[in-house]
Write a protein that holds these residues in place. Structure first.
Motif, short mmCIF file in Angstrom:
data_model
loop_
_atom_site.label_atom_id
_atom_site.label_comp_id
_atom_site.label_asym_id
_atom_site.label_seq_id
_atom_site.Cartn_x
_atom_site.Cartn_y
_atom_site.Cartn_z
N GLU A 107 -2.59 -0.68 -13.50
CA GLU A 107 -2.21 -1.74 -14.37
C GLU A 107 -3.35 -2.34 -15.15
O GLU A 107 -3.54 -2.76 -16.15
N PHE A 108 -4.89 -2.12 -14.51
CA PHE A 108 -5.93 -2.90 -14.87
C PHE A 108 -6.33 -2.00 -16.19
O PHE A 108 -7.06 -2.43 -16.99
N LYS A 109 -6.08 -0.66 -15.93
CA LYS A 109 -6.54 0.18 -17.05
C LYS A 109 -5.69 0.17 -18.11
O LYS A 109 -6.16 0.21 -19.34
N SER A 110 -4.40 0.45 -17.96
CA SER A 110 -3.38 0.56 -19.08
C SER A 110 -2.33 -0.56 -19.36
O SER A 110 -1.61 -0.54 -20.14
N HIS A 111 -2.18 -1.45 -18.19
CA HIS A 111 -1.22 -2.57 -18.31
C HIS A 111 0.35 -1.93 -18.22
O HIS A 111 0.92 -2.47 -18.95
N LYS A 112 0.27 -0.52 -17.93
CA LYS A 112 1.54 -0.05 -18.05
C LYS A 112 2.19 0.61 -16.60
O LYS A 112 2.83 1.57 -16.75
N CYS A 113 1.68 0.03 -15.66
CA CYS A 113 2.11 0.61 -14.41
C CYS A 113 3.50 -0.03 -14.07
O CYS A 113 3.71 -1.08 -14.74
N LYS A 114 4.04 0.61 -13.40
CA LYS A 114 5.39 0.17 -12.78
C LYS A 114 5.24 -0.98 -12.01
O LYS A 114 6.32 -1.61 -11.67
N LYS A 115 4.10 -0.90 -11.47
CA LYS A 115 3.90 -2.32 -10.42
C LYS A 115 4.72 -2.29 -9.18
O LYS A 115 5.32 -3.20 -8.88
N THR A 116 5.01 -1.06 -8.63
CA THR A 116 5.89 -0.93 -7.52
C THR A 116 5.52 -1.90 -6.26
O THR A 116 6.10 -2.24 -5.31
N CYS A 117 4.06 -2.16 -6.26
CA CYS A 117 3.47 -2.99 -5.32
C CYS A 117 3.99 -4.47 -5.45
O CYS A 117 4.44 -5.21 -4.59
N VAL A 118 4.36 -4.87 -6.72
CA VAL A 118 4.58 -6.37 -6.88
C VAL A 118 6.26 -6.40 -6.62
O VAL A 118 6.63 -7.20 -5.93
N ILE A 140 0.72 -1.15 -0.08
CA ILE A 140 0.04 -0.18 -0.04
C ILE A 140 0.97 1.19 -0.02
O ILE A 140 0.66 1.96 -0.57
N GLU A 141 1.94 1.10 0.93
CA GLU A 141 2.84 2.27 0.92
C GLU A 141 3.54 2.46 -0.45
O GLU A 141 3.48 3.58 -0.91
N ALA A 142 3.93 1.38 -0.95
CA ALA A 142 4.73 1.40 -2.28
C ALA A 142 3.89 1.76 -3.56
O ALA A 142 4.52 2.19 -4.50
N CYS A 143 2.50 1.66 -3.54
CA CYS A 143 1.65 1.93 -4.71
C CYS A 143 2.31 3.32 -5.26
O CYS A 143 2.57 4.32 -4.68
N VAL A 144 2.09 3.31 -6.76
CA VAL A 144 2.60 4.34 -7.47
C VAL A 144 1.90 5.80 -7.26
O VAL A 144 2.23 6.82 -7.21
#
Ligand SMILES: Cc1cc2nc3c(=O)[nH]c(=O)nc-3n(C[C@H](O)[C@H](O)[C@H](O)COP(=O)(O)OP(=O)(O)OC[C@H]3O[C@@H](n4cnc5c(N)ncnc54)[C@H](O)[C@@H]3O)c2cc1C
Ligand code: SF4
Ligand code: SF4
Lengths: 665, 322
Positions: free
Chosen positions: A305-316, A260-264
């Motif tokens: 990520e769900f919208k654009s598939h282009k998120c940095k996915k900092t959560c992952v 949660i903290e790491a989310c973009v």
């Protein structure tokens, strides 16, 4: 049409027993003349009356007369079969007859209680007794079957009702599936800071139970899940539960919340459902700090990520080797088998927009009570500070009771908890802001243990109580956001205009929006106001008309937490009683296909609400599964060639009964 | 040995039942060889007085077709009952009331009004109506009275057996005659046809889906009817499921839905109500308005569900206006 004589001859030694029910029946229906009349009917060997037929001596009388007079059929004219059919069937069987060589006549609810003209009531009783005698003479001997009870239980809804029921059953050693559609259990109670009438901290009493659910080896907890199909019958239900994706794998997430903290999203930007939009959250979040299960959930509507598939996915990234985040997760359906089901699906609050003159949704300083619960809550969006949307602390607050209750235009019923929670909120607001608090009430309803004392205590804190229904809420006009409540004070007998900074609408409790779909799926009934209907308001308050399905909490009617918990315990006890009995007697009033003459037209196949009918491809005939059949009669009416019959409701019996009731004596 | 005597008579009917006898074709010769036809007004010149002259019970079997709706028909029914050992209600009209029975939706007066005045093909400027007595040239003719209500044969006299159909098939007639001659008859009151519904013998039976529900009911002219597929599955109101078999699905083989002329099975008291309840059950909707729309789609419900059976139904006729 086969004549009854072809199906076995008419019995000729019927015994008729008429009950006085104290004065309930005898006060209106002349029991002696009824007995005299019954004695003259063809096939009747004897007729007797007794003060209380259902009492031990009354039942003894039936058995004794069967033996002494060689009776072959029994008719009891008394109250509703719902109450005592079983009693008298048992007495008939104890007397040595088949339990179904019996017919009950309701001369109380259908006669003495609803008529004043005594002569007419007697005539009606005669008609009903005559019909029953004619019918019972054709009754066939039937056998009851038993169905075994699967000990596993399904509890639907993880509010305090579902939680308490699940824990009770699990502590008794039964396996429970608890299905909750939100990401966390807790229901409405999880939103409260304090609870009336004791003002104890809601979280302090609720969260230990929530974690106990999670930890209990006998409880399978499925959140974000809904029941999508129910088949079977008491003791043997097959249930499909659809589990929506959390996008976080339950067994891998450790609840560290680092993602949660790491989310973009640096800032929480999404309106937060748990706080009714008064606070904000991120696309990856937990509903509230004590949520159970304490697992993050991703909201696909707002996650990049769900919208654009282009998120940095900092959560992952931060989850790293734990690898708990899975954007590919899909709906899964689990099929379970349970013997009993408890519904604890709760309520929804009345939508205050439906009363436009109170200005909810128009004036920012009008709140619902549920929103106030969040504002006064220490873990709420304001950390427990009661402030207006612009950050100011209100100096005066008006609480309007009965919003969406006791009102011909919305709901006629009383929601039972609003007076009490309004007093609670008044106390909490005063405590936190020292504001002037006005409670506008129609009647102050405090009929519970410790309630009146609570009312007195809060009233003494300097509450301003105004008896009257608020007619209008409008802005003061000088642009400072203050609102005026216009009300006819019925104690002072004058119209008052009370200016306040904040208005709180004490919204009533309504049935869930999907109550009708849920009731259809579980094959139970709803009462007029939309809440699930109990089998009997006094004697079977947690049972439904479907065996093995029980109700707990606000899905049955508005109530407070103590009543909810008591009801949940009762529902658990009812389920346990069935489980411990191991099996249940099935009514033999089932339908059956006359295979010889069934034309295989298949009309009946889609009719059965219990899926009891199947088509035998080899014989090209329909077949009814006796165990699944509930004896509703739908297929009997539908079969176009009259090839389905029903035990206890054979055509001949019904026609005899109709003719009996219509014959003018 | 004298051959058993047989009579045929015609009351309120279209004449189709008589055709059945004719349709026996060469097989009629077998019948004639086995029995003596002593009364058959449509083909042979016998008079009522000839029947009156016969000893009671001298006729072995009388096949009476048509419903009863005049005093004359009622008298003939009584006469033939007296003279016959076995009385058979032959065809839908005698058994159930038949098409003439639909007159029970009206009163006698409105029937006459329609037939003699309103009917567009009529020219009856003087408004002449049939009168009971008619005098001409010194002769006087008496017409029978028309009843207000059309009756089935068994509402007038005791009936021994029923042969269903509008008209019955020659095969059923032959089987009935053979059963009579062979003396292997079922219990009195039986319908001399199988006691299952038509679907049992329908060539399209297997094409009906297991769970058929409908959102539309069509009339035959509203559909291009597939010749293989179950007619119900095509949305047509086929009375087959609610109708006694025995015709071997004649209409269905002609690509037309069954209209129910064989009447109900022995297990059904009111065939129209039963059919209505069965078809209404198939409506695939839970919405009251939508259901009303789908059912509203059925043109002439009484004429559809009670086409052959109104006089024998529980209600028998439309309320008589006071
Ligand atoms: C503003 C307010 C203040 C209150 N204050 C108090 C108080 O101080 N003291 C007190 O005693 N009472 C109070 N009450 C009453 C209290 O909220 C109820 O008595 C209690 O919440 C009832 O619990 P429940 O489990 O029946 O229903 P709920 O709390 O509504 O829980 C139902 C649960 O079932 C879930 N659910 C619903 N449908 C489905 C479905 N189809 N499938 C799966 N899950 C489903 C829901 O998501 C929810 O979690 C208050 C009520 C309100 C509105
Ligand atoms: S009576 Fe028929 S429709 Fe009703 S439950 Fe039994 S089988 Fe199903
Ligand atoms: S509706 Fe009746 S005739 Fe048709 S398949 Fe079912 S039981 Fe057989």
């Amino acid at each position: 049409m086969q004549e009854p004589s072809e199906r076995g001859s008419r019995a000729s030694r019927v015994g008729v027993f008429v009950c006085h029910c104290g004065t309930n029946i005898a006060g209106t229906v002349d029991v002696c003349r009824l007995v005299e009349y019954a004695g003259t009917l063809p096939g009747v060997a004897l007729a007797r009356e007794y003060k209380y037929m259902c009492s031990d001596p009354g039942q003894e009388l039936i058995q004794q007369e069967i033996r002494e007079h060689g009776l072959d059929r029994v008719v009891v004219a008394a109250c509703s079969p719902c109450l005592h059919e079983k009693t008298f069937r048992t007495a008939t069987a104890k007397g040595g007859l088949n339990a179904y060589h019996f017919q009950m006549v309701n001369i109380r609810e259908h006669d003495s209680w609803v008529h004043e003209d005594k002569d007419a009531a007697l005539e009606k009783a005669k008609d009903l007794v005559r019909a029953a005698v004619r019918r019972v003479r054709l009754h066939q001997a039937l056998e009851t079957k038993r169905a075994s009870i699967n000990p596993d239980v399904l509890v639907v809804g993880g509010g305090i009702a579902g939680i308490h029921a699940a824990l009770t059953l699990a502590n008794a050693g039964k396996h429970v599936y608890l299905v909750e559609r939100e990401p966390t259990i807790g229901g409405h109670m999880a939103k409260f800071d304090k609870t009336f009438p004791t003002l104890d901290c809601a979280a302090c009493i609720l969260t230990p139970k929530m974690t106990a659910v999670k930890a209990h080896p006998n409880i399978t907890l499925w959140t974000l899940s809904e029941v999508t199909r129910v088949e079977g019958y008491v003791g043997n239900y097959q249930v499909n539960v659809t589990r929506k994706p959390r996008y976080v794998l339950e067994d891998l997430c450790v609840g560290c919340l680092e993602c949660i903290e790491a989310c973009v999203y640096q800032q929480a930007k999404v309106l937060d459902e748990f706080n009714l939009g008064l606070g904000k959250r991120k696309p990856i979040y937990i509903p509230f700090p004590q949520a159970v299960p304490l697992l993050v959930v991703i909201d696909p509507e707002t996650c990049i990520e769900f919208k654009s598939h282009k998120c940095k996915k900092t959560c992952v990234e931060i989850c790293g080797e734990r690898n708990a985040i899975d954007f590919e997760q899909q709906d899964r359906t689990e099929t379970i088998e349970v013997g009993t089901i408890i519904l604890g699906t709760g309520f929804k609050v009345f939508d205050a927009r439906r009363i436009p003159y109170y200005g909810y949704g128009t004036y920012p300083n009008v709140y619902t009570s549920l929103e106030l619960e969040r504002l006064v809550n220490a873990s709420g969006p304001t950390g427990g500070e009661v402030v207006l949307r612009d950050g100011r602390t209100p100096k005066s607050v008006g609480i309007i009771h009965c919003v969406g209750s006791r009102d011909a235009h919305t709901n006629r019923y009383c929601s039972r908890v609003c007076c009490m929670y309004s007093l609670k909120l008044a106390h909490l607001i005063k405590e936190k802001t020292e504001a002037d608090v006005y409670n506008f009430y129609i009647d102050m309803r405090t009929p519970g243990k410790g309630f009146e004392e609570f009312y007195n205590r809060v009233a003494e804190e300097g509450l301003k109580l105004v008896r009257g229904k608020v007619a209008d809420v409008y802005p003061e006009g000088n642009g400072d956001g203050r609102l005026v409540l216009q009300v006819e004070d019925t104690l002072l007998g004058m119209v008052r205009k009370v200016p306040v900074d904040m208005v709180v609408l004490s919204v009533g409790l309504e049935a869930q929006a999907d109550a009708q779909e849920v009731r259809r799926m579980f094959n139970i009934t709803c009462a007029g106001e939309g809440f699930f209907l109990e089998r009997h308001p006094k004697l079977a308050p947690v049972n439904t008309f479907t065996d093995g399905i029980f109700l707990a909490g606000c899905c049955q009617s508005p109530k407070d937490i103590p009543d909810t918990v008591a009801q949940a315990g009762a529902a658990a006890a009812e389920a346990l009683a069935l489980i411990d009995a191991g099996s249940i007697e099935m009514e033999p009033n089932t339908a059956y296909v006359l295979e010889e003459v069934c034309s295989g037209c298949k009309t009946c196949i889609p009719m059965c609400p219990y899926s009891a009918i199947s088509f035998l491809e080899d014989k090209k005939k329909a077949e009814i599964n006796e165990v699944l059949c509930k004896g509703c009669g739908t297929c009997v009416a539908a079969c176009p060639s009259g090839s389905i019959r029903q035990n206890l409701f054979e055509d001949e019996e019904i026609f005899e009964e109709i003719e009996g009731v219509l014959t003018y004596a | 040995m004298t051959k058993p005597k047989v009579a045929f008579y015609w009351c309120a009917a279209c004449g189709g039942c008589e055709e059945t006898v004719v349709d026996l074709a060469e097989q009629i010769l077998d019948v004639v060889a086995a029995v003596d036809i002593v009364f058959w007004p449509v083909a042979l010149d016998f008079k009522r007085k000839d029947v009156e002259a016969m000893p009671d019970k001298s006729i072995a079997a009388c096949f009476l077709n048509g419903a009863i709706r005049t005093t004359e028909q009622e008298e003939m029914a009584h006469l033939l009952r007296r003279k016959s050992q076995t009385l058979l209600a032959f065809g839908s009209c005698a058994q159930l009331g038949g098409i003439p029975g639909l007159a029970n939706l009206w009163q006698r007066e409105s029937v006459l009004e329609r037939v003699y005045q309103e009917c567009p093909s009529n020219v009856n400027l003087d408004g002449v109506r049939p009168s009971r007595q008619y005098r001409d040239n010194g002769h006087s003719v008496t017409l029978p009275t028309l009843f207000d209500t059309v009756l089935t044969l068994d509402q007038v006299v005791d009936v021994d057996y029923y042969v269903p159909g509008c008209p019955p098939t020659p095969k059923l007639l032959l089987e009935a005659v053979q059963a009579l001659l062979g003396g292997n008859l079922p219990p009195k009151g039986a319908v001399l046809a199988p006691d299952h519904a038509l679907c049992e013998e329908c060539p399209r039976k297997d094409t009906r889906p297991d769970k058929l529900m409908l959102t539309e009911f069509k009339r035959p002219h509203e559909a291009l009817i597939d010749e293989e597929k179950c007619l119900m599955a095509q949305g047509l109101l086929c009375m087959g499921p609610a109708t006694r078999g025995g015709c071997e699905a004649l209409c269905v083989k002609g690509n037309m839905p069954c209209t129910g002329c064989f009447g109900p099975t022995s297990r059904v008291k009111d065939s129209g109500a039963k059919a209505l309840s069965a078809f209404a059950s198939l409506v695939n909707s839970n919405d009251e308005k939508e259901i009303a729309g789908i059912l509203g789609n059925i043109a002439d419900p009484v004429g559809t569900f009670y086409r052959y059976s109104l006089p024998s139904s529980l209600l028998r006729r439309k309320r008589v206006e006071a």
